[in-house]
Scaffold this active site. Structure first.
Site, short mmCIF file in Angstrom:
data_model
loop_
_atom_site.label_atom_id
_atom_site.label_comp_id
_atom_site.label_asym_id
_atom_site.label_seq_id
_atom_site.Cartn_x
_atom_site.Cartn_y
_atom_site.Cartn_z
N HIS A 123 -12.72 -40.51 0.39
CA HIS A 123 -12.28 -39.50 1.36
C HIS A 123 -10.89 -39.90 1.87
CE1 HIS A 123 -12.54 -36.57 4.59
NE2 HIS A 123 -12.32 -37.52 5.48
N ASP A 137 -20.36 -30.45 0.57
CA ASP A 137 -20.08 -31.24 1.78
C ASP A 137 -21.16 -31.00 2.83
OD1 ASP A 137 -18.69 -33.16 3.20
OD2 ASP A 137 -17.27 -31.75 4.08
#
Lengths: 432, 331
Positions: free
Chosen positions: A182, A308
């Protein structure tokens, strides 16, 4: 138990097949494919007439947060499995930032067993890159791989230290394991809670510049090329990131990139007046960014689309925007939201499905994600046009924080099959 | 203050504010929610309130029997006092609540407090909170009117209204003027509310600040953007100074107070760029010697104490507008 699915429109991005035909399943695997009109049906087999619906490989979602262990009131492996099955997702990668953090082989082993015992779909544990996702010391990559972790990631955390990232990449390459990262520069993100720009200014909210993503991305890509690691940029939100990934991909086939369905189908305007279900990381960006990412998906710079899925309870969401937790659920809406792009003509069906089937399978070295002789029979029957409206109370997740509440979507998983077993089937009434 | 408004030139004191249609809004959260005519109407109402505070017996009974709660999650002396006096001069029962918050439990306190206060059946809650959007969130959880007394860097609508009223009192008009807002635009709710309000009233707005204190997209909110004080102040009718939080001058955004004052402080030399009759405003509390020369702050061009007086009038007008049918029996 044998199973024949006949009269299906078989769409398999791995082989670029889009053709009507039949699939024979034996022993949980695809035994045969037949594109003739009248396939031979073995005696005793269950026969499903697909009536021309799309038969695709079951979806593989590379980024899902589950509350188990530690926050079972938000989501369990079982409830996430239900949501996944209803959304046509037959495998998902579970992020390691649970309580405790999945940074130990024993936990990976526990999760695999627990998921097999309680969940309807394949749950693939990712292991943390750093102990406690603290960003300071790398975990036991070798032991975690042996235990069954499919990749390394620090989930929502972004590693700030250049030296540590280099060490992690180098050591992961040693074990030929993918690293999924990320991207968020801590200092440039600062107190930011949404995309930097006019909308944030009008709302009086601190903005997050796109450089909070592009700077760590550029760093990662250089170190990935240096170390030869299998690198996956977890989620791209900025148009400027596309050119960086494109350039790096020219130099290495071991580099890939993903995008959240949220960043593909929503933009900063959706935050509206402090709607906290749209507080996401990376933040929803401008419409120009969204369009650039769609172009990146079309041209193959973006490899994967994920949900997500991030269950959060109302307690932490019903807060002033800056103080609310981020994240939205998405397992059950991933497919339908992605089909929005198909219906709008922005991306073709094959490209959208590829990003949720064979590409994640290749990145994670899975044998699923394709309709081929010998492959596991993880399949989804999809009615591309089935109209439905998202109602948070009807979703199967334990949490209600959907960014698609009230959205009218077209397209739905009608039947989901994992290892030859039907794990989800729409009721006759719903189909009537 | 130079003049009373024409509406009161007759000498008639308003006992009740006759002549205004029912106000269409239930809450005052954001200037962005108001139509131009609603802004003008609030200013007209406020103008009628000015003489109330100037007479010997400074009271009306229009809010008699109503309960007003001032709920301040951020400390504020002047705004809270202004709302308190406004409510009391209209005859309301006013309760002040200052809520000390730790950063971890702020939101929890907000929702919990909203539910608790709501059960006490107030007619209006005046809220200040450090988080943008917090007042709007609270307004969704209560059954009464809510007035935003400042939410993070979002809005401070009564400040913009009192600023506009001050300008109108001194200039006789608002439309067509040029107003410069100077200083920490990025972190200022006062700047946002003023840009929205003045923009709606056809004012030529300018912002003047170093680039580190200008938020993204500001060029869409102000008519013109300047980073040089002399240039930005040229021929303006109104200079609005903003408070520079001392913590901004820590080397992250601004290197030092003295450098800030050297380039962005308002002194007599810089004020020469403005029109000779330009007025100087400040929402307070002032940092003399940081953003403004004491000689200007306390000088003849300063209308800063008038702003405070107009603040009471504006808040009386807002409360009166939001709480209709004052003596009309049960609602």
């Amino acid at each position: 138990m044998n199973l024949v699915i006949r009269n299906a429109r078989i769409v398999d991005p791995a082989s670029m097949t889009d053709q009507s035909g039949s699939v024979l399943v034996e022993g949980g695997r695809i035994a045969d494919l037949d594109f003739a009109d009248a396939p031979g049906i073995p005696g005793g087999a269950e026969v499903i007439d697909a009536k021309g619906l799309v038969l695709a490989p079951g979806l593989i979602d590379m980024r899902v947060f589950v509350g188990e262990p530690g926050k079972e009131y938000r989501e369990t492996l079982a409830s996430a499995g239900e949501a996944a099955a209803a959304g046509g997702v037959t495998s998902f990668v579970m992020m390691p930032d649970t309580t405790p953090v999945v940074d130990d082989g024993a936990l990976v082993d526990f999760l695999i067993r627990r998921a097999e015992a309680t969940a309807k779909v394949h749950i693939l544990p990712a292991a943390a890159i750093t102990k406690g996702v603290g960003g300071a010391e790398i975990t036991e990559f070798g032991l975690l791989k042996e235990a069954g972790a499919v990749c390394f990631t620090d989930g929502k955390q972004s590693i700030q230290s250049n030296a540590l990232i280099r060490a992690a990449f180098t050591y992961a390459a040693n074990f030929d394991m993918p690293v999924v990262h990320h991207l968020s520069d801590r200092e440039l993100t600062g107190d930011g809670v949404m995309n930097e720009g006019l909308f944030a200014t009008v709302l009086g909210l601190r903005g997050i510049p796109v450089e909070a993503e592009t700077i760590p991305l550029a760093r990662d890509l250089q170190l990935a090329l240096l170390t030869g690691v299998r690198y996956h940029a977890a989620q791209i939100s900025a148009g400027n990131s596309i050119s960086l990934v494109r350039e790096a991909k020219r130099r290495s086939e071991r580099i890939s990139a993903g995008v959240s369905i949220n960043n593909l189908t929503l933009n900063e305007n959706d935050v509206g007046r402090y709607r906290t279900y749209f507080k996401l990381a990376p933040p929803l960006r401008s419409e120009d960014d969204r369009l650039a990412i769609i172009e990146g998906l079309r041209s193959g710079v973006i490899d994967t689309i994920h949900s997500d899925h991030d269950p959060q309870d109302t307690e932490v969401k019903r807060q002033p925007f800056a103080e609310a937790s981020g994240g939205a659920i998405g397992l059950e809406t991933l497919l339908a939201a992605a089909l929005r792009l198909v219906h709008s003509g922005e991306v073709d069906l094959m490209t959208v499905l590829r990003a949720m089937t064979i590409r994640p399978a290749q990145i994670l070295s899975l044998e699923t994600g394709r309709i081929a002789r010998g492959a596991p029979a993880d399949l989804v029957l999809v009615d591309l046009d089935y109209p439905w409206q998202v109602k948070e109370t009807e979703l199967r997740s334990r949490s209600r924080n959907t960014a698609f509440e009230g959205a009218r979507l077209a397209g739905k998983a009608i039947r989901t099959i994992v290892g030859g077993r039907t794990v989800f089937e729409m009721s006759e009434e719903a189909l009537a | 203050m130079a003049q009373s408004s024409p509406a009161n030139a007759s000498g008639a004191l308003p006992g009740q504010l006759a002549g205004f249609p029912p106000f269409s809004q239930r809450h005052l959260i954001s200037i962005a929610d108001l139509q131009q005519h609603e802004i003008v109407e609030l200013l007209d109402r406020a103008e009628r309130m000015i003489p109330v505070s100037r007479q010997e017996r400074k009271s009306l009974s229009t809010l008699s029997g109503k309960t007003q709660i001032n709920l301040f999650f951020e400390p504020s002396t002047r705004t809270q006092s202004s709302f308190e006096i406004a409510g009391k001069r209209l005859g309301a029962l006013v309760v002040n609540m200052s809520v000390k918050t730790s950063s971890v439990s702020k939101g929890e306190t907000l929702i919990d407090t909203a539910a608790t206060l709501n059960a006490m059946r107030p007619d209006v809650i005046v809220v200040r909170h450090s988080a943008a959007g917090a007042v709007e969130l609270l307004s969704q959880k209560v059954g009464c009117s809510v007035v935003n007394a400042g939410d993070g860097a979002h809005e401070h609508p009564t400040q913009a209204l009192l600023d506009a009223l001050t300008i109108r009192q001194h200039k006789g008009r608002i439309a067509g003027l040029t107003v410069a807002i100077c200083g920490d635009i990025a972190n200022s709710r006062v700047a946002r509310s003023n840009l929205l309000l003045l923009g709606a009233l056809n004012v030529r707005t300018r912002v003047i600040a170093p680039r580190t204190l200008l938020p993204a997209g500001i060029e869409h909110l102000a008519t013109e953007v300047f980073t040089d004080m002399e240039e930005g102040l040229k021929d303006v009718d109104v200079v609005m100074m903003l408070r520079l939080q001392h913590e901004r001058a820590n080397g992250k955004m601004i290197p030092s107070v003295r450098e800030y004052y050297r380039f962005y402080g308002l002194d007599a030399a810089r004020l020469k760029s403005a029109r000779p009759d330009a007025i100087v405003m400040h929402p307070g509390p002032m940092n003399r010697g940081v953003e403004i020369d004491p000689a200007i702050a306390d000088g003849p061009r300063s209308v800063i104490t008038d702003q405070v007086e107009m603040g009471v009038a504006v808040r009386m007008a807002v409360l009166d507008a939001l709480l209709p049918d004052s003596n009309g029996g049960p609602q």
